[in-house]
Design a protein around this motif. Structure first.
Motif, PDB file in Angstrom:
ATOM      1  N   ALA A 145      22.011   5.020  34.640  1.00  0.00           N
ATOM      2  CA  ALA A 145      22.655   5.366  35.914  1.00  0.00           C
ATOM      3  C   ALA A 145      24.135   5.660  35.712  1.00  0.00           C
ATOM      4  O   ALA A 145      24.714   6.516  36.387  1.00  0.00           O
ATOM      5  N   GLU A 146      24.757   4.968  34.760  1.00  0.00           N
ATOM      6  CA  GLU A 146      26.203   5.145  34.562  1.00  0.00           C
ATOM      7  C   GLU A 146      26.524   6.189  33.500  1.00  0.00           C
ATOM      8  O   GLU A 146      27.680   6.335  33.086  1.00  0.00           O
ATOM      9  N   SER A 180      18.455   0.611  32.537  1.00  0.00           N
ATOM     10  CA  SER A 180      18.522   1.403  33.783  1.00  0.00           C
ATOM     11  C   SER A 180      19.985   1.620  34.169  1.00  0.00           C
ATOM     12  O   SER A 180      20.388   2.713  34.596  1.00  0.00           O
ATOM     13  N   LYS A 181      20.781   0.570  34.024  1.00  0.00           N
ATOM     14  CA  LYS A 181      22.203   0.666  34.386  1.00  0.00           C
ATOM     15  C   LYS A 181      22.927   1.635  33.435  1.00  0.00           C
ATOM     16  O   LYS A 181      23.741   2.453  33.877  1.00  0.00           O
ATOM     17  N   GLU A 182      22.602   1.541  32.170  1.00  0.00           N
ATOM     18  CA  GLU A 182      23.213   2.446  31.193  1.00  0.00           C
ATOM     19  C   GLU A 182      22.903   3.898  31.548  1.00  0.00           C
ATOM     20  O   GLU A 182      23.753   4.785  31.451  1.00  0.00           O
ATOM     21  N   ASP A 195      12.915   3.044  37.498  1.00  0.00           N
ATOM     22  CA  ASP A 195      14.263   3.532  37.165  1.00  0.00           C
ATOM     23  C   ASP A 195      14.336   4.204  35.791  1.00  0.00           C
ATOM     24  O   ASP A 195      15.353   4.794  35.440  1.00  0.00           O
ATOM     25  N   ASP A 224      26.174  -8.289  26.807  1.00  0.00           N
ATOM     26  CA  ASP A 224      26.576  -6.975  26.280  1.00  0.00           C
ATOM     27  C   ASP A 224      27.867  -7.208  25.499  1.00  0.00           C
ATOM     28  O   ASP A 224      28.902  -7.561  26.079  1.00  0.00           O
ATOM     29  N   SER A 237       8.842   0.354  35.106  1.00  0.00           N
ATOM     30  CA  SER A 237      10.081   0.484  35.885  1.00  0.00           C
ATOM     31  C   SER A 237      10.251   1.883  36.484  1.00  0.00           C
ATOM     32  O   SER A 237      10.235   2.881  35.763  1.00  0.00           O
ATOM     33  N   HIS A 255      15.457  -8.292  31.889  1.00  0.00           N
ATOM     34  CA  HIS A 255      16.886  -8.124  31.577  1.00  0.00           C
ATOM     35  C   HIS A 255      17.113  -6.831  30.778  1.00  0.00           C
ATOM     36  O   HIS A 255      18.079  -6.111  31.017  1.00  0.00           O
ATOM     37  N   SER A 301      16.674  -3.782  33.142  1.00  0.00           N
ATOM     38  CA  SER A 301      17.816  -3.626  34.079  1.00  0.00           C
ATOM     39  C   SER A 301      19.023  -3.062  33.326  1.00  0.00           C
ATOM     40  O   SER A 301      19.739  -2.196  33.846  1.00  0.00           O
ATOM     41  N   PHE A 302      19.243  -3.574  32.126  1.00  0.00           N
ATOM     42  CA  PHE A 302      20.399  -3.111  31.345  1.00  0.00           C
ATOM     43  C   PHE A 302      20.258  -1.614  31.026  1.00  0.00           C
ATOM     44  O   PHE A 302      21.206  -0.831  31.238  1.00  0.00           O
TER      45      PHE A 302
END
Ligand code: 0RQ
Length: 494
Positions: free
Chosen positions: A247-248, A243-245, A278, A433, A276, A237, A240-241
């Motif tokens: 990517a965005e 990685s998303k931060e 990412d 979050d 990972s 978790h 993934s969080f």
């Protein structure tokens, strides 16, 4: 050797130099670099004196937790009356919780300056592990720096444990500076985790050195368990969080330095970050470098790390010594007031990853006191980092003791990190979050994402039944889960 300038003592002779009620500062930040032979001898001396009906107890301050020879032996010998700032010893914990040792739980970055400012009185004796001391008082430390530079500076008398086991070259990684006291304290010039701002040695006035105790012992470190299902789920978790931060665009492309707390979950998170695809190669600005981070340094996934202590497996210590040219360029060992410095954490944009015992539905976290009363270890460095982090993440399994305890509760029984310092909560169930959420939305997200399904209905009902206000609480029932645990042994009796 230049250390020949100082008298040689046996550990027993050194222990004789310490008096009842002395304030004794010892090296150690985790078991890494902790004093060993002298505290063991102090414990024996205390036992012998107690058998003769004589009092003998000392007040003990260290960098953080230590090894068995220090906290366990001294606690078992009833040789400690006061202890700060952190411990992780079963024997010491029992004595603290029995009211037999006065324990002061402190932010670790505060320790050196509190001693320097004289907040706890004069340090009578410092017992410091080193790999070398020169006749002009340069002290080369071993696997941790901790608060030893300040202890050496402020103590009336100093005993050095000269340990020939760790590589003398470990101190090539040391970067030691003691910030001047206010009101003219200069700003830290740290724009990169690997920037050097100090010297490779600490300084002591040679006339204070009572003598040297020669030792040849490894650090008393426990091992790490292989990541279990729970740790892997939490780690996935978190990864993934982040990685998303990234990517965005909320984390810059080169990524940000990580701080990772102690224990198996923290080790699993570090490992998953490395695994990972990412996450780009990254840096750490942390207080304890654990075994998973060392593996990532070796593989190059971790570009470098600033830390206060090395808690590595014995085989990793050998590898470190054999490849010092490689590792010394990638690791810096700093005193705890620099490794954990709030200004540095804010400046570098550190992502803080720490463990909680329990978190409440509004985002407060308890890292230290079971049911608000029994100390576990202490706040350690978690507050130094969490309060000042770019992103502050806390994780824990959603249940403890086989489901008898929910770690997500209506109100924390003790608050180390308040809602203002906690942005993300993670359990194996999921990740909440909390950024930008008002209390009611925080409660909903924490219950739905993090609480164990067995406890969700109770927590939903608690919110529903509570008095409507900015934060919905029911002061008569906010600790019902804890009360039920105390009365029946389970928060949710069948
Ligand atoms: O008990 O050992 O009897 O099984 O607490 O819990 O899940 O094994 O977690 O070892 O990672 O420790 C917060 C203590 C977590 C640690 C804490 C019981 C549980 C188990 C341990 P058992 P886990 P960990 C850098 C950062 C503060 C300092 C810090 C810590 C035992 O991470 O000390 O962050 N953090 N420093 O069953 C009752 C609950 C419980 C509970 C777990 N809610 N109620 N018991 N347990 N939750 C390092 C330095 O500062 C140096």
């Amino acid at each position: 050797m230049s250390s020949n300038a100082f008298p040689r003592l046996t550990a027993e002779e050194a222990a004789e130099l310490i008096n009842h009620n002395d304030f004794v500062a010892m090296s150690g930040f985790t078991a890494a670099g902790a004093a060993k032979a002298v505290p063991r001898a102090i414990a024996k001396r205390a036992t012998a004196l107690h058998e003769q009906g004589k009092p003998f107890q000392i007040r003990v301050i260290t960098g953080a937790s230590t090894g068995e020879s220090l906290d366990d032996r001294l606690a078992e010998a009833d040789a400690v009356s006061w202890r700060a700032p952190y411990q992780s010893s079963k024997s010491m914990r029992q004595r603290i919780n029995a009211g037999k040792v006065a324990f002061v739980d402190m932010h670790l970055s505060h320790v050196p300056q509190s001693v320097l400012f004289g907040f706890f009185g004069k340090v009578n004796v410092a017992v410091i592990e080193a790999s070398e001391i020169t006749k002009d008082g340069k002290v080369y430390l071993t696997t941790s720096i901790g608060a030893s530079p300040t202890f050496l500076k402020t103590a009336d008398k100093v005993i050095i444990e000269l340990n020939k086991r760790p590589s003398r070259r470990i101190s090539d990684m040391a970067d030691i500076v003691i910030p001047e006291p206010p009101p003219h304290r200069p700003a830290l010039s740290l724009q990169h985790p690997l920037q050097r701002i100090g010297k490779t040695y600490a300084q002591v006035d040679p006339s204070k050195v009572l003598g040297i105790v020669e030792t040849d012992e490894p650090d008393e470190l426990g091992g790490f368990a292989d990541p279990d299902e729970m740790s892997v789920a939490i780690a996935s978790h978190v990864v993934s969080f982040l990685s998303k931060e990234l990517a965005e665009g909320r984390i810059p492309p080169e990524f940000l330095p990580l701080q990772s707390g102690v224990g198996n979950v923290a080790n699993a998170v570090t490992k998953s970050m490395g695994d990972s695809p990412d996450i780009p190669d990254f840096l750490m600005y942390t207080e304890v470098l654990q075994s998973a981070a060392f593996d990532l340094l070796r593989s190059g996934r971790l570009r470098g790390a600033s830390t206060c202590a090395l808690t590595l497996m014995p085989e990793q210590m050998i590898e470190l010594a054999d490849n010092m040219n490689y590792f010394a360029n990638r690791m810096i060992l700093r005193p705890q007031e620099i490794s954990n410095n709030p200004a540095a954490v804010r400046q570098l944009g550190v992502i803080a990853l720490n463990t909680a015992l329990e978190a409440d539905i509004y985002g407060h976290a308890n890292s230290t006191h079971v049911s608000g009363s029994a100390i576990m270890n202490g706040i350690g460095g978690s507050g130094d980092f969490a309060r000042n982090a770019y992103l502050s993440v806390f994780f824990c399994p959603s249940i403890a003791k086989g489901g008898k305890i929910s770690t997500i509760v209506p109100m924390c029984t003790h608050v180390d990190h308040n809602e203002h310092s906690v942005q993300v909560i993670v359990t194996e169930q999921g990740l909440a979050d909390l950024r930008g959420l008002a209390p009611e939305a925080r409660a909903e997200r924490i219950i739905e994402c993090c609480a164990h399904p067995d406890y969700r209905p109770y927590l939903r009902q608690y919110v529903k039944d509570s008095k409507s206000s900015h934060i919905r609480h029911d002061l008569e029932h906010c600790f019902d889960l804890h009360k039920c645990l105390a009365e029946t042994g389970s928060m949710l009796p069948s």
